[in-house]
Structures are given as C-alpha cells and as structure tokens.
Design a protein around this motif. Structure first.
Motif, short mmCIF file in Angstrom:
data_model
loop_
_atom_site.label_atom_id
_atom_site.label_comp_id
_atom_site.label_asym_id
_atom_site.label_seq_id
_atom_site.Cartn_x
_atom_site.Cartn_y
_atom_site.Cartn_z
N ASN A 269 0.83 -1.20 0.00
CA ASN A 269 0.00 0.00 0.00
C ASN A 269 0.87 1.26 0.00
O ASN A 269 0.56 2.24 -0.68
CB ASN A 269 -0.92 0.01 1.22
CG ASN A 269 -1.92 -1.12 1.21
OD1 ASN A 269 -2.34 -1.57 0.15
ND2 ASN A 269 -2.29 -1.61 2.38
N ASN A 345 -6.13 8.76 -0.45
CA ASN A 345 -7.45 8.61 0.18
C ASN A 345 -7.98 9.99 0.55
O ASN A 345 -7.98 10.38 1.73
CB ASN A 345 -7.33 7.73 1.42
CG ASN A 345 -6.92 6.31 1.09
OD1 ASN A 345 -7.76 5.45 0.86
ND2 ASN A 345 -5.62 6.06 1.05
N CYS A 348 -9.52 11.88 4.07
CA CYS A 348 -9.19 11.05 5.22
C CYS A 348 -8.22 11.75 6.15
O CYS A 348 -7.45 12.62 5.72
CB CYS A 348 -8.58 9.72 4.76
SG CYS A 348 -9.80 8.54 4.12
N THR A 350 -5.24 10.71 9.24
CA THR A 350 -4.39 9.58 9.57
C THR A 350 -4.31 9.38 11.08
O THR A 350 -4.07 10.32 11.83
CB THR A 350 -2.96 9.80 9.03
OG1 THR A 350 -3.02 9.94 7.61
CG2 THR A 350 -2.06 8.64 9.37
N ASP A 374 -6.48 -5.72 7.95
CA ASP A 374 -7.20 -6.25 6.79
C ASP A 374 -8.64 -6.61 7.16
O ASP A 374 -9.58 -6.34 6.40
CB ASP A 374 -6.49 -7.50 6.25
CG ASP A 374 -5.21 -7.16 5.50
OD1 ASP A 374 -5.08 -6.02 5.02
OD2 ASP A 374 -4.34 -8.04 5.39
N PRO A 379 -8.65 1.41 5.09
CA PRO A 379 -7.42 1.54 4.31
C PRO A 379 -6.26 1.85 5.25
O PRO A 379 -6.43 2.53 6.26
CB PRO A 379 -7.71 2.70 3.35
CG PRO A 379 -8.82 3.47 3.99
CD PRO A 379 -9.62 2.50 4.79
N TYR A 380 -5.07 1.35 4.91
CA TYR A 380 -3.91 1.57 5.76
C TYR A 380 -2.65 1.40 4.92
O TYR A 380 -2.68 0.91 3.79
CB TYR A 380 -3.88 0.56 6.93
CG TYR A 380 -3.59 -0.86 6.49
CD1 TYR A 380 -2.28 -1.35 6.45
CD2 TYR A 380 -4.62 -1.71 6.08
CE1 TYR A 380 -2.01 -2.64 6.02
CE2 TYR A 380 -4.36 -3.00 5.66
CZ TYR A 380 -3.05 -3.47 5.63
OH TYR A 380 -2.79 -4.73 5.19
N TYR A 381 -1.54 1.80 5.49
CA TYR A 381 -0.25 1.48 4.89
C TYR A 381 0.77 1.36 6.02
O TYR A 381 0.57 1.83 7.13
CB TYR A 381 0.19 2.53 3.87
CG TYR A 381 0.43 3.91 4.44
CD1 TYR A 381 1.68 4.28 4.92
CD2 TYR A 381 -0.60 4.83 4.52
CE1 TYR A 381 1.90 5.55 5.46
CE2 TYR A 381 -0.40 6.09 5.06
CZ TYR A 381 0.86 6.45 5.52
OH TYR A 381 1.05 7.68 6.06
N TYR A 395 -3.56 4.16 9.83
CA TYR A 395 -4.94 3.90 9.44
C TYR A 395 -5.52 5.19 8.87
O TYR A 395 -5.34 6.27 9.43
CB TYR A 395 -5.77 3.47 10.65
CG TYR A 395 -5.20 2.33 11.44
CD1 TYR A 395 -5.37 1.01 11.02
CD2 TYR A 395 -4.48 2.57 12.61
CE1 TYR A 395 -4.85 -0.04 11.75
CE2 TYR A 395 -3.95 1.53 13.34
CZ TYR A 395 -4.13 0.23 12.91
OH TYR A 395 -3.60 -0.81 13.64
#
Length: 473
Positions: A269, A345, A348, A350, A374, A379-381, A395
């Motif tokens: 991601n 995103n 959004c 964080t 997951d 969504p995350y990285y 996140y």
C-alpha cells in the motif's frame, strides 16, 4: 489497557490566559514580535496530529536565550503556561495550548554557535533545522545523521527524542545530544553536559531534558555529535512476496551484525502511494529500501552480504541506486509516504502508530497487526525503520466518521498491547504528547508515573511548562 485519547477530543482543562499586565510587559520588550493575531495564534495551535486547532493566547518570537528567559520569568510570575514551538511537525499534539498561555516560537534562533570539526561536535540554537545544519557542516566533511523525515528543528528533535531512518546505525537523539542550554520553569538559564564524549559527574540532566517534550524547560541551545561523511554511500531496493519475508530478512541482517545505515520497510500500500506521488514505477509489493555507508570496499562487502541474505527469504529485483540523484529520489519518496498515503485517500485523516519491539519479535507483531487491519476494512499502509524494530501503521479514516475513528483507535490500542507484552514500547520516536498518555500508564506502570510526576513538580512547581502533556498532574 488504558484507552488512548480520541483524536477529536481534548482534555477538559481550565485555561490560564495571559493577563493584561503580562501582555503589556511582553509587548514592551518584543514589540511586534509578540502577537495576538488570530491567524498567528492558530498556526501555533496545530501540529501534524489530527487534534483540533487549540491556539495559545499569545505568540512570542524569541531570538536569544535571554529573551526566552524573560518570557518564562513573566509566565512564572503570573502562573501562565509556556509552550515551546519549533516548526510544528510533531505528531502527537505536543504543541496544542490546552490550557492557553504563551507559545514561545524558537524558529528565529537559527545560529550555528560553534563547530568543532576536530572533536566532531557542534553547538546550535534550538531553531536550527537538521537540513540547515547539514548544509553548514558539509564543506567540512561532516554530517548529522538523525533524520526523522520532516525538516524538524533540532530543539524539537531533542525535546521528543526523535530518531528516524538512520537510527539503526547512528542511534537516536538520546545518544547524540552531548549538552543543552535550558531555561527552567523559574526563568533561570542552566547548562547541562559538556563537549566530552562521556562523563560521570552527577545526575545526567541532559538525558532528563531530552525527551521531556517541553514539560520541564525550554531548550535554547543543543550540543550534538557530528560524524565524518562516509567515503562511499550506496542504496538498494529489494522486493518480496509478503511482509513477513521482508521483515525476517531484516532480522537476519541485524543479527548477522551487518552495519547497515538504513533499512526501511514499505508495504504494498505504501509503495502504491509513493508511486502515485513521486512517479517511481516500483512494483507494488513489500519492499526494503536500504543504504550502506563506509569505504568502497566496506560498502561492497555489506551489500553483497545483504543481497545474499535477502535472496534466502525470496527477495527479488535487487536494484542499486549509487548516484546521489537516484538516492535522493528514493529517500525523498520515502519521506513523503505520510502525505502520499493521505493523497491516495482524499478526505481522510491519519491515525498512526510508532510502536517498537525487540527485533526478534518484529515479524510477529507486524503480521498480527496486518491481519487485524485487513479484517477491519480500513485503508492503511505500513512504513518502518525496521532495522531497529520500529514501524508505523497508518490507518486512514474518513474525516468526521466516528465509527471509523473508533475502529482505528481500537486497532492502535491492540497493537500497543501486543508491543508492551513483547517488552516493547508504545512510541519509538513520536513521543507521548496528548494522544498516548493512556498507553504510557500501561507501559511504565503507576509507580514510574508517580515518580515522573514528582520530578515534574520539583522542576516545575507551578505546572507552567507545556502542561497537560505526557501525563496529567
């Protein structure tokens, strides 16, 4: 496990505004460098945390230690909070004026006081940034390695005990600060430490102030270690089929004693985000971004060892970036990962973590945290200074979506719970600030927090130094 402070909620403190008599004294001394303009105050009431803007009552732009001492003396006389301000890049709400008061802006204190190339030391004012320092000392064949990503002020980096991408080889601010000039809560100017590389003289006050997040005093000068610029520098990327393989390769590299300078993890991601932001064209798979420092022969030997280790764990597409331009492009993209993730995103905010665990437990905590992320659907990285067991899971939650924010906070809390159970920490480099106060209680324990409070009361009996941060008195 104590719940963290939700990012949209601030503690319900009573404000302690600047009285008119103190404001008059500040204006007489500083003129237009004392501001109560709303835009200036709002700028000094925000950082990179998702907390709402919480401005001070006044902002004073100081240009010397004596000026800082004047402000603090006035604040002590009137019981007014003092919040040190560097460049505003902190992530945990450190700068928010939750009780009002005065923001002491040190960004004009940008003098390189003294460089001692023979001793590999430098003394700088607190507003000097790491990039400014490296420009100043580069011609003497020296550099300062601590690199948190943002072009932070060195005073702020000392206050939060920052580290970053080079910490696996060069350590953190804790290991690289030799001495300080500090304005205490009474307005007294003190000096801690020396330019000597070690000392057994009394309490280590330097280490007490480093990482204190402005709650014990205002650091106005910092004496730092410098390092010779390496003869050779080379960077490489290596991609893996999954995160576990990348992390296990890192563990093996560290356990083999390879003196790697940087070892950064980006999950698929994060790679996707930096590709979009910086047009890198990397394969969107988990990746290690590494850098080697030393002699030509030493760098070659390190790289060959690392390449062999990564191959054992399925590492592929090992690519070199040996020119300064190629290395800069890769590291610039890595440093922009935070903003690249947000750009992927839109709308959004964080919620990010920076847990750190013993290196042998790193794969375990990342795998468990990824499985939870997951399953959540958020969504995350992930990016991480995995060479020293530190990683960031960010996140991305829709601004104003209470359910998503609650999910992110729950996942963050569970991750910290794992880290503490593994004898790790809730924060490897960001600090406690506002957001992680609950986590600190679980990590340090009630007895340690009680001792911290005693130290705070002894050095700051009126609780004027950045009150409401780290713990509640």
């Amino acid at each position: 496990m104590n719940a963290p402070l939700p990012n949209e909620v601030l503690p319900a403190y009573d404000r302690r505004p600047v009285p008119d008599v103190m404001l008059a004294a500040l204006r007489e001394r500083f003129g237009d460098r004392c501001s109560t303009v709303a835009a200036v105050r709002e700028q000094h009431g925000r950082d990179e945390s998702p907390f709402p803007v919480t401005p001070p009552d006044a902002v004073v732009f100081c240009e010397s230690t004596d000026e800082v001492a004047f402000v603090v003396t006035q604040a002590a006389a009137h019981g007014v909070p003092v919040i040190p301000f560097g460049v505003g890049s902190s992530l945990e709400g450190h700068l928010l004026a939750v009780q009002g008061g005065v923001s002491v802006d040190l960004s004009r204190m940008t003098r390189i006081v003294r460089v001692n190339p023979e001793d590999l030391t430098v003394t700088v004012e607190a507003g000097v940034t790491r990039e400014q320092l490296n420009r100043e000392v580069r011609d003497q064949g020296l550099f300062f390695p601590i690199d948190p990503g943002a072009n932070a002020s060195l005073g702020g980096m000392a206050a939060t005990r920052a580290s970053g991408t080079n910490a696996v080889r060069y350590g953190t601010m804790r290991e690289n600060v030799l001495g300080l000039t500090v304005v205490t809560a009474s307005g007294e100017i003190i000096h801690t430490g020396t330019r000597a590389r070690k000392s057994s003289a009394g309490y280590d006050l330097t280490r007490l102030f480093v990482g204190s997040e402005g709650t014990l005093g205002v650091m106005t000068e910092v004496t730092l270690k410098l390092y010779p610029l390496p003869e050779a520098v080379s960077a490489a990327i290596c991609q893996f089929t999954d995160i576990a393989a990348a992390v296990n390769a890192t563990i093996q590299i560290i356990q083999m004693g390879v003196p790697i300078a940087r070892c950064e993890l980006l999950d698929a991601n994060a790679v996707r985000a930096v590709n979009a932001q910086s047009k890198l064209g990397l394969k969107e798979r988990p990746m290690l971004l590494m850098e080697f420092h030393g002699s030509d022969a030493g760098v070659k030997e390190q790289a060959e060892t690392v390449q062999a280790i990564t191959a054992e764990f399925g590492g592929a597409d090992f690519e070199w970036a040996s020119t300064p331009e190629e290395r800069t492009r890769l590291w610039t993209a890595r440093h922009k990962a935070y903003f690249a993730g947000m750009a992927m995103n839109p709308g959004c905010r964080t919620v990010t973590t920076d847990t750190c665990v013993p290196i042998s437990r790193l794969a375990e905590i990342i795998e468990a945290s990824v499985a939870d992320a997951d399953a959540s659907g958020l969504p995350y990285y992930i990016v991480g200074h995995v060479g020293d067991g530190n990683f960031h899971l960010a996140y991305l939650v829709k601004d104003g979506d209470a359910d998503e924010r609650a999910t992110a906070e729950r996942l963050s809390m569970e991750m910290v719970q794992r880290a503490i159970a593994m004898e790790g920490t809730c924060t490897g480099e960001h600090g406690i600030g506002l957001h992680k106060m609950g986590f600190l209680v679980d990590e340090a324990g009630a007895g340690s927090i009680a001792l911290m409070r005693e130290i705070k009361r002894a050095l700051d009996p009126k609780n004027i130094m950045n009150p409401g941060k780290i713990f509640v008195l």
